[in-house]
Design an enzyme around this catalytic site. Structure first.
Site, PDB file in Angstrom:
ATOM      1  N   CYS A 187       0.853  -1.192   0.000  1.00  0.00           N
ATOM      2  CA  CYS A 187       0.000   0.000   0.000  1.00  0.00           C
ATOM      3  C   CYS A 187       0.890   1.244   0.000  1.00  0.00           C
ATOM      4  O   CYS A 187       1.604   1.483  -0.975  1.00  0.00           O
ATOM      5  CB  CYS A 187      -0.966  -0.051   1.179  1.00  0.00           C
ATOM      6  SG  CYS A 187      -2.183   1.285   1.212  1.00  0.00           S
ATOM      7  N   ASP A 195      -9.244  -2.940  -7.491  1.00  0.00           N
ATOM      8  CA  ASP A 195      -8.782  -1.893  -6.578  1.00  0.00           C
ATOM      9  C   ASP A 195      -9.267  -0.533  -7.068  1.00  0.00           C
ATOM     10  O   ASP A 195      -8.734   0.022  -8.027  1.00  0.00           O
ATOM     11  CB  ASP A 195      -7.255  -1.932  -6.511  1.00  0.00           C
ATOM     12  CG  ASP A 195      -6.680  -1.000  -5.455  1.00  0.00           C
ATOM     13  OD1 ASP A 195      -7.409  -0.105  -4.976  1.00  0.00           O
ATOM     14  OD2 ASP A 195      -5.494  -1.173  -5.116  1.00  0.00           O
ATOM     15  N   HIS A 219      -7.832  -3.876  -3.380  1.00  0.00           N
ATOM     16  CA  HIS A 219      -6.711  -3.304  -2.651  1.00  0.00           C
ATOM     17  C   HIS A 219      -6.397  -4.165  -1.428  1.00  0.00           C
ATOM     18  O   HIS A 219      -7.267  -4.805  -0.861  1.00  0.00           O
ATOM     19  CB  HIS A 219      -7.042  -1.875  -2.217  1.00  0.00           C
ATOM     20  CG  HIS A 219      -5.849  -1.114  -1.736  1.00  0.00           C
ATOM     21  ND1 HIS A 219      -4.822  -0.748  -2.569  1.00  0.00           N
ATOM     22  CD2 HIS A 219      -5.506  -0.680  -0.488  1.00  0.00           C
ATOM     23  CE1 HIS A 219      -3.901  -0.091  -1.884  1.00  0.00           C
ATOM     24  NE2 HIS A 219      -4.299  -0.048  -0.614  1.00  0.00           N
TER      25      HIS A 219
END
Length: 275
Positions: free
Chosen positions: A149, A206, A238
């Site tokens: 991330c 995502d 995600h």
């Protein structure tokens, strides 16, 4: 008193291992614990893991946190890498700005901590982590990085920053975003400056990283003739590797992990130093 609801955001910031999907490494085959690394005049907390009874210098993997800091999930990823023969080290890269695990919602955490962390500060801290690892059982000639991330974006940037880096794996890190004083460049801007081969691992579902941004990154990498590959998992969103969160997608996560290990073996550990 009403019981506090455990939302995905709270669980992410303070993982409680409530999910049956959480992966655990047998800790009898590794050594792990907390360390302090001197960097830019400060003492930065970090977590490390390494195999037991290593007789020679180990390949190094710096593990870059999600926005939630070095939580239980990141520590477990260090354990998994140690089980594969790596010295894994995860620095607390927000330590000057706040404790991410003290926040109960993502928006506040982003505004009050994450947005205040300059990329230049982070990249310099990572240099000190690499130096520390090379002096504490790691092989400086086999230096790798992976990030998730927020850390996935930083992994791309670090691959353009450190000429000693041998390989990188970026998990669902943003490729294009608004530029700020703290974040003046993004991965699409530095494709021509990569020092190391980068594996990008992304999910087609995502919503925070649209497919057109991934295609723009691929075009930039092709134009730069860079050694890089971006894998997109059709059914993943995600944070698909975060096994303690609802976003976890086991099939994609397991495939991505294996691809990362193969990438590191191919590019990161082939030029072993004689130590």
């Amino acid at each position: 008193m009403a019981q506090k609801q455990v939302t995905p955001e709270i669980l992410a910031a303070n993982p409680l291992s409530l999910s049956s999907t959480v992966v655990h490494t047998k800790e009898d085959v590794i050594l792990s614990g907390e360390k302090t690394i001197q960097t830019q005049g400060d003492n930065m907390p970090a977590y490390y893991a390494r195999p037991k009874n290593a007789s020679s210098a180990l390949p190094i993997v710096i593990v870059i946190q999600e926005i939630f800091g070095v939580n239980e999930h990141i520590r477990e990823l260090c354990h998994r890498l140690a089980g594969q023969g790596y010295l894994a080290i995860a620095p607390e890269l927000y330590f000057r700005h706040g404790d991410p695990q003290s926040y109960s919602d993502i928006e506040t955490l982003l505004n009050e901590v994450v947005a205040k962390v300059p990329d230049a500060e982070v990249l310099a801290d990572l240099d000190h982590v690499a130096s520390w690892a090379s002096r504490h059982g790691g092989d400086a000639h086999r230096l790798m990085v992976t990030g998730f991330c927020w850390g996935g974006r930083i992994a791309w940037l670090y691959a353009a920053h450190n000429p000693q880096l041998k390989a990188a794996a970026a998990w669902y890190g943003k490729l294009i975003a608004r530029k700020t004083l703290n974040s003046p460049h993004h991965p699409v801007d530095i494709a021509t400056h990569l020092n190391a081969p980068v594996l990008g691992l992304y999910g087609e579902q995502d919503a925070s990283i649209p497919m057109d941004s991934i295609e723009m990154m691929r075009q930039a990498l092709r134009a730069a003739n860079a050694t890089a590959e971006i894998i997109v998992y059709p059914d993943a969103g995600h944070a698909f590797n975060a096994d303690y969160r609802p976003s976890y997608h086991a099939e994609s996560a397991q495939d991505g992990w294996q691809r990362m290990l193969e990438w590191f073996a191919r590019f990161g550990t082939s030029n072993r130093s004689e130590t």
